[in-house]
Scaffold this motif. Structure first.
Motif, PDB file in Angstrom:
ATOM      1  N   ASN A  74       0.810  -1.212   0.000  1.00  0.00           N
ATOM      2  CA  ASN A  74       0.000   0.000   0.000  1.00  0.00           C
ATOM      3  C   ASN A  74       0.848   1.268   0.000  1.00  0.00           C
ATOM      4  OD1 ASN A  74      -2.636  -1.076  -0.063  1.00  0.00           O
ATOM      5  ND2 ASN A  74      -2.546  -1.563   2.116  1.00  0.00           N
ATOM      6  N   LEU A  75       2.062   1.174   0.569  1.00  0.00           N
ATOM      7  CA  LEU A  75       2.942   2.340   0.594  1.00  0.00           C
ATOM      8  C   LEU A  75       3.752   2.498  -0.686  1.00  0.00           C
ATOM      9  CD1 LEU A  75       4.310   2.157   4.261  1.00  0.00           C
ATOM     10  CD2 LEU A  75       2.725   3.852   3.319  1.00  0.00           C
ATOM     11  N   THR A  76       3.751   1.476  -1.539  1.00  0.00           N
ATOM     12  CA  THR A  76       4.503   1.542  -2.789  1.00  0.00           C
ATOM     13  C   THR A  76       3.784   2.448  -3.787  1.00  0.00           C
ATOM     14  OG1 THR A  76       5.323  -0.709  -2.452  1.00  0.00           O
ATOM     15  CG2 THR A  76       5.470   0.202  -4.690  1.00  0.00           C
ATOM     16  N   PRO A  77       4.443   3.484  -4.299  1.00  0.00           N
ATOM     17  CA  PRO A  77       3.776   4.373  -5.264  1.00  0.00           C
ATOM     18  C   PRO A  77       3.352   3.609  -6.514  1.00  0.00           C
ATOM     19  CG  PRO A  77       5.796   5.365  -4.424  1.00  0.00           C
ATOM     20  CD  PRO A  77       5.803   3.933  -3.959  1.00  0.00           C
ATOM     21  N   GLY A  78       2.184   3.920  -6.990  1.00  0.00           N
ATOM     22  CA  GLY A  78       1.659   3.287  -8.189  1.00  0.00           C
ATOM     23  C   GLY A  78       0.686   4.219  -8.886  1.00  0.00           C
ATOM     24  N   PRO A  79       0.019   3.749  -9.930  1.00  0.00           N
ATOM     25  CA  PRO A  79      -0.894   4.615 -10.683  1.00  0.00           C
ATOM     26  C   PRO A  79      -2.048   5.149  -9.847  1.00  0.00           C
ATOM     27  CG  PRO A  79      -1.074   2.306 -11.371  1.00  0.00           C
ATOM     28  CD  PRO A  79       0.142   2.421 -10.533  1.00  0.00           C
ATOM     29  N   ASP A  80      -2.571   4.346  -8.920  1.00  0.00           N
ATOM     30  CA  ASP A  80      -3.664   4.830  -8.081  1.00  0.00           C
ATOM     31  C   ASP A  80      -3.199   5.992  -7.210  1.00  0.00           C
ATOM     32  OD1 ASP A  80      -5.503   3.028  -9.053  1.00  0.00           O
ATOM     33  OD2 ASP A  80      -5.158   1.543  -7.478  1.00  0.00           O
ATOM     34  N   MET A  81      -2.015   5.843  -6.615  1.00  0.00           N
ATOM     35  CA  MET A  81      -1.489   6.897  -5.750  1.00  0.00           C
ATOM     36  C   MET A  81      -1.201   8.170  -6.546  1.00  0.00           C
ATOM     37  SD  MET A  81       1.800   6.760  -3.139  1.00  0.00           S
ATOM     38  CE  MET A  81       1.149   5.350  -2.239  1.00  0.00           C
ATOM     39  N   LEU A  82      -0.649   8.017  -7.746  1.00  0.00           N
ATOM     40  CA  LEU A  82      -0.362   9.186  -8.570  1.00  0.00           C
ATOM     41  C   LEU A  82      -1.647   9.862  -9.030  1.00  0.00           C
ATOM     42  CD1 LEU A  82       1.669  11.007  -9.902  1.00  0.00           C
ATOM     43  CD2 LEU A  82       1.797   9.426 -11.830  1.00  0.00           C
ATOM     44  N   LEU A 119      -9.692  13.683  -1.950  1.00  0.00           N
ATOM     45  CA  LEU A 119     -10.264  12.720  -1.010  1.00  0.00           C
ATOM     46  C   LEU A 119     -11.288  11.827  -1.697  1.00  0.00           C
ATOM     47  CD1 LEU A 119     -10.728  14.998   2.151  1.00  0.00           C
ATOM     48  CD2 LEU A 119      -8.951  13.272   1.747  1.00  0.00           C
ATOM     49  N   MET A 120     -12.100  12.404  -2.576  1.00  0.00           N
ATOM     50  CA  MET A 120     -13.086  11.599  -3.286  1.00  0.00           C
ATOM     51  C   MET A 120     -12.415  10.619  -4.240  1.00  0.00           C
ATOM     52  SD  MET A 120     -15.914  12.318  -1.984  1.00  0.00           S
ATOM     53  CE  MET A 120     -16.974  11.410  -3.114  1.00  0.00           C
ATOM     54  N   ALA A 121     -11.300  11.041  -4.850  1.00  0.00           N
ATOM     55  CA  ALA A 121     -10.554  10.131  -5.722  1.00  0.00           C
ATOM     56  C   ALA A 121     -10.016   8.949  -4.926  1.00  0.00           C
ATOM     57  CB  ALA A 121      -9.407  10.879  -6.405  1.00  0.00           C
ATOM     58  N   ALA A 122      -9.507   9.218  -3.706  1.00  0.00           N
ATOM     59  CA  ALA A 122      -8.999   8.143  -2.848  1.00  0.00           C
ATOM     60  C   ALA A 122     -10.110   7.177  -2.468  1.00  0.00           C
ATOM     61  CB  ALA A 122      -8.352   8.735  -1.598  1.00  0.00           C
ATOM     62  N   ALA A 128      -6.533   4.420   3.434  1.00  0.00           N
ATOM     63  CA  ALA A 128      -5.950   5.344   4.410  1.00  0.00           C
ATOM     64  C   ALA A 128      -4.698   6.020   3.844  1.00  0.00           C
ATOM     65  CB  ALA A 128      -5.615   4.598   5.700  1.00  0.00           C
ATOM     66  N   VAL A 129      -3.847   5.237   3.183  1.00  0.00           N
ATOM     67  CA  VAL A 129      -2.639   5.801   2.576  1.00  0.00           C
ATOM     68  C   VAL A 129      -3.013   6.824   1.504  1.00  0.00           C
ATOM     69  CG1 VAL A 129      -0.634   5.277   1.126  1.00  0.00           C
ATOM     70  CG2 VAL A 129      -1.165   3.826   3.092  1.00  0.00           C
ATOM     71  N   ALA A 147      -1.899  15.536   1.597  1.00  0.00           N
ATOM     72  CA  ALA A 147      -0.560  16.089   1.428  1.00  0.00           C
ATOM     73  C   ALA A 147      -0.424  16.829   0.110  1.00  0.00           C
ATOM     74  CB  ALA A 147       0.478  14.978   1.518  1.00  0.00           C
ATOM     75  N   ALA A 148      -0.930  16.247  -0.974  1.00  0.00           N
ATOM     76  CA  ALA A 148      -0.805  16.870  -2.294  1.00  0.00           C
ATOM     77  C   ALA A 148      -1.606  18.154  -2.376  1.00  0.00           C
ATOM     78  CB  ALA A 148      -1.245  15.890  -3.376  1.00  0.00           C
TER      79      ALA A 148
END
Length: 209
Positions: free
Chosen positions: A17-25, A40-43, A160-161, A168-169
């Motif tokens: 979950n902490l590994t950056p990926g397309p969802d996180m970006l 927040l809605m995107a998350a 949560a991540v 943060a962004a």
């Protein structure tokens, strides 16, 4: 429930979950370019997509997707098309810092964008099918419930991540906006995410099981 090596599962889930990926970006780009609420809605949308895959795995439908080339290709092409379309929309949309009016509405609902980009990716379904059963006793009763519990735990951590990433962004973009750099940061992140999603869509279209 027939679950084993729970501590190992928690550690692996946390690292994944902490590994950056397309969802996180996608979440970071949305939060920086369109504001905190949109991020927040995107998350939450990405979390809804993961919940969909968890339910599929628990119901055994993910195994059907893995076994049927026709089903896999149908989802693959739908997902690839949507990824490319989302990427183009992100490239075309103006960041929230540039125009204040209704920032979360200009390029579609961030919740449904996050949900569909995740739900329409068969690779995510296959990941759940490959990862979760490793921590469930083979042949024991209650495997569907165990899959649902582990998938839900994994999804809660991932959501949560992503919520933290969105905060943060969007906070960083808001801070830069006071110095005149918020618009540029938001635009850069959104375009980077858009280009990545187009690339992922092409990659998914060319992929095989």
């Amino acid at each position: 429930m027939p679950v084993h090596d729970l501590a190992l599962f928690v550690g692996a889930a946390l690292l994944l979950n902490l590994t950056p990926g397309p969802d996180m970006l996608f979440v970071a780009g949305t939060g920086a370019a369109r504001g905190r609420a949109a991020g927040l809605m995107a998350a939450l949308g990405v979390g809804a997509g993961c919940l969909f895959h968890t339910l599929l795995a628990a119901l055994g439908l993910t195994a059907l997707l893995a076994a049927s080339e026709l089903a896999f290709n149908a989802v693959k092409w739908a997902g690839a098309a949507y990824l490319v379309w989302t990427g183009v929309q992100m490239l075309r949309a103006r960041p929230a810092a540039a125009t204040a009016e209704a920032p979360a509405r200009r390029s579609g609902s961030p919740f449904w964008q996050g949900a569909l980009t995740n739900a329409l990716n068969p690779k995510v379904a296959l990941f759940f099918l490959a990862f979760l059963p490793q921590f469930i006793d083979a042949g024991a009763p209650g495997q569907a419930l165990a899959l649902l519990a582990l998938g839900t735990f994994f999804n809660i951590g991932g959501t949560a991540v992503n919520l933290v990433v969105a905060l943060a962004a969007s906070g960083a973009a808001a801070g830069l906006a006071t110095r005149g750099g918020g618009s540029r940061m938001g635009a850069w992140l959104q375009r980077a995410a858009g280009a990545l999603f187009i690339g992922l869509g092409v990659k998914l279209a060319l992929s095989s099981r």
